[in-house]
Scaffold this motif. Structure first.
Motif: not given
Length: 150
Positions: A2-6, A36-42, A59-63
């Motif tokens: 996601g876009y933010a950590t806890v 869920l918030a990240s997925e909705l923003i995406f 939303t997932e770290e990629k190269e």
């Protein structure tokens, strides 16, 4: 992820009022809300680059992923707080209205009511930073797609 950590969300929301529902959650639940918030923003927001191409932050770290900007962390925390306080997934039907309950103990339900998918604070942060929010993210649909480039 996601876009933010806890940790990031806690740091941001600890400076904000009306966050007691968020603060009371266990860490695992907070992570679920942030995902869920990240997925909705995406799904409901895109951005325009300097060449007028639309893009979304992964939303997932990629190269080759773009780094997540601070504004997106804040928007995600605001959306997660909204979801906690809303108490339901705004993309899913509400039992009260789908079952057709007309009233209970003097309360009348509006069968046409739908919660916004992206909350006002989240949308404002995204739009202030070049985000284009889909009209489908609002229950009223009072947003229009488009942008002005100077």
């Amino acid at each position: 992820m996601g876009y933010a950590t806890v940790t990031q969300a806690n740091e941001y929301l600890n400076k904000r009022a009306f966050t007691s529902a968020w603060q009371a959650l266990p860490e695992e639940e907070k992570e679920g809300y942030l995902n869920l918030a990240s997925e909705l923003i995406f799904q409901y927001c895109f951005f325009i680059d300097e060449n007028d191409f639309s893009f979304r932050y992964d939303t997932e770290e990629k190269e080759n992923s773009l780094p997540i900007p601070d504004f997106l962390v804040k928007a995600t925390a605001e959306q997660a707080l909204y979801l906690v306080n809303l108490g339901k997934d705004p993309t899913q039907a509400d039992k009260k209205t789908t079952l057709g309950i007309a009233s209970t103990e003097g309360t009348v339900f509006d069968k046409d009511f739908k919660a916004d998918i992206l909350c006002v604070n989240c949308r404002n942060i995204l739009e202030a930073n070049g985000g284009e929010v889909s009209p489908d993210a609002l229950s009223s649909g009072n947003v229009s797609w488009g942008y002005i480039r100077k």
